[in-house]
Scaffold this active site. Structure first.
Site, PDB file in Angstrom:
ATOM      1  N   ASP A 192     -11.745   2.289   3.557  1.00  0.00           N
ATOM      2  CA  ASP A 192     -12.029   0.855   3.442  1.00  0.00           C
ATOM      3  C   ASP A 192     -13.543   0.634   3.281  1.00  0.00           C
ATOM      4  O   ASP A 192     -13.977  -0.454   2.917  1.00  0.00           O
ATOM      5  CB  ASP A 192     -11.584   0.142   4.736  1.00  0.00           C
ATOM      6  CG  ASP A 192     -10.333  -0.692   4.533  1.00  0.00           C
ATOM      7  OD1 ASP A 192     -10.031  -1.017   3.369  1.00  0.00           O
ATOM      8  OD2 ASP A 192      -9.681  -1.024   5.534  1.00  0.00           O
ATOM      9  N   LYS A 240       0.841  -1.205   0.000  1.00  0.00           N
ATOM     10  CA  LYS A 240       0.000   0.000   0.000  1.00  0.00           C
ATOM     11  C   LYS A 240       0.874   1.253   0.000  1.00  0.00           C
ATOM     12  O   LYS A 240       0.595   2.218  -0.700  1.00  0.00           O
ATOM     13  CB  LYS A 240      -0.951  -0.017   1.207  1.00  0.00           C
ATOM     14  CG  LYS A 240      -2.105  -0.994   0.993  1.00  0.00           C
ATOM     15  CD  LYS A 240      -2.892  -1.306   2.244  1.00  0.00           C
ATOM     16  CE  LYS A 240      -3.882  -2.436   1.927  1.00  0.00           C
ATOM     17  NZ  LYS A 240      -4.549  -2.981   3.093  1.00  0.00           N
ATOM     18  N   GLN A 277      -5.122  -1.903   9.289  1.00  0.00           N
ATOM     19  CA  GLN A 277      -4.893  -3.216   8.657  1.00  0.00           C
ATOM     20  C   GLN A 277      -5.432  -4.349   9.539  1.00  0.00           C
ATOM     21  O   GLN A 277      -5.126  -4.410  10.720  1.00  0.00           O
ATOM     22  CB  GLN A 277      -3.387  -3.398   8.404  1.00  0.00           C
ATOM     23  CG  GLN A 277      -3.049  -4.669   7.643  1.00  0.00           C
ATOM     24  CD  GLN A 277      -3.599  -4.688   6.227  1.00  0.00           C
ATOM     25  OE1 GLN A 277      -3.509  -3.716   5.497  1.00  0.00           O
ATOM     26  NE2 GLN A 277      -4.192  -5.802   5.831  1.00  0.00           N
TER      27      GLN A 277
END
Ligand code: NAD
Length: 284
Positions: free
Chosen positions: A120, A53, A97
């Site tokens: 997200d 990322k 995460q």
């Protein structure tokens, strides 16, 4: 023989478009989208995802901040960090995460992320928007699958779509996105009876389970589009999906490989959401 859907190439094209848009945003408005990624603990797979990322942010010209915290971090410390990032003006998107180490409340943290920074799309407010079809952000992996279908000229309208897996991050939102595109959707899960029979009806078969070799050629309708979200290791430790590629590929019309299918798309959709957040924050 199925046509291979090249997620790496499609993701590369998306990233190129994003890089161009970032470059003109910087030139014209002096705005650089910013992403903060929070990693807790030492899960090796998570560490690789976070590194990827970070690299992707660099590639498209985003500003990024990586927070790598030890397993001993407390819920309160993490919540304080989220509050700080919520207020930081140079941060447009926040990503925690997953999975978090045991003892930390993942849901409580996600709920603290400001919905307009929740790139997200896991915050209940964004989940609600997705249900209603009026969203700023789409969940990255299902959005990536939709992009793969679009790039392959597969129109879900009127098609029978079967999704195997009902998680909050893949299966459920995947069903919603396909429904918005007028597919007839069935979701299968660990308690589904006669999985093979249900799968055999699919024009579009999407699997997100995490079990090597779950979907075999006899479960696939001739000409079906097969999308493999699973990321597993086979007996030799090689990366593979849920689909038994050898037996399924000859029957499918389109198929995604693992690696190089859905995986790269998830990251480019995260970048797309961060760009959308930056636009939102700057009133563009
Ligand atoms: P999860 O563990 O949360 O959910 C798995 C789902 O599979 C559950 O809904 C369960 O009911 C279902 N299931 C389990 N056994 C089954 C069976 N025998 N038959 C039918 N359904 C069964 O998983 P998740 O987070 O949705 O991830 C699924 C897979 O996708 C994993 O391999 C994960 O690594 C991968 N993944 C990939 C990406 C990507 O970017 N490519 C992103 C997210 C997840």
């Amino acid at each position: 023989m199925a046509q291979l859907i090249d997620g790496k190439a499609i993701s590369g094209a998306v990233k190129e478009q994003i890089a161009q848009q970032v470059s003109s945003m910087q030139e014209e408005q002096g705005i650089t989208p910013g992403l903060a990624v929070v990693l807790v603990g030492e899960d090796p797979a998570s560490a690789i995802y976070v590194k990827n990322k970070e690299k992707a942010c660099e590639e498209v010209g985003f500003y990024s901040e990586m927070y790598t915290l030890p397993t001993s971090v407390t819920q309160q410390e993490l919540e304080d960090l989220i509050h700080t990032l919520n207020e930081k003006e140079d941060i447009d998107g926040i990503l925690v995460q997953k999975p978090l180490p045991k003892g930390l409340d993942e849901k409580a943290l996600v709920n603290l992320i400001r919905p307009d920074k929740d790139v997200d799309a896991f915050h209940p407010e964004n989940v609600g928007h997705i249900m209603q079809g009026d969203f700023h952000f789409l969940p990255c992996t299902p959005a990536g699958v939709m992009e793969l279908l679009r790039a392959s000229d597969v129109n879900p309208q009127g098609k029978r779509a079967v999704i195997v897996g009902r998680s909050d991050i893949v299966g459920k939102p995947m069903a919603m996105l396909l429904l918005h595109q007028n597919a007839t959707v069935t979701i299968c899960h660990s308690k589904t009876q006669n999985l093979a029979e249900v799968c055999q009806e699919a024009d579009i078969l999407i699997t997100a389970v995490g079990k090597t070799g779950l979907i075999t050629g006899d479960m696939v309708k001739p000409g079906a589009v097969v999308i493999d979200v699973g990321i597993n290791r086979d007996a030799k430790g090689k990366l593979c999906g849920d689909v038994d590629f050898k037996s399924v590929e000859p029957k499918a019309s389109y198929i995604t490989p693992v690696p190089g299918g859905v995986g790269p798309m998830t990251i480019s959709m995260l970048l797309k959401n961060t760009l959308a957040a930056a636009r939102l924050h700057s009133g563009l």
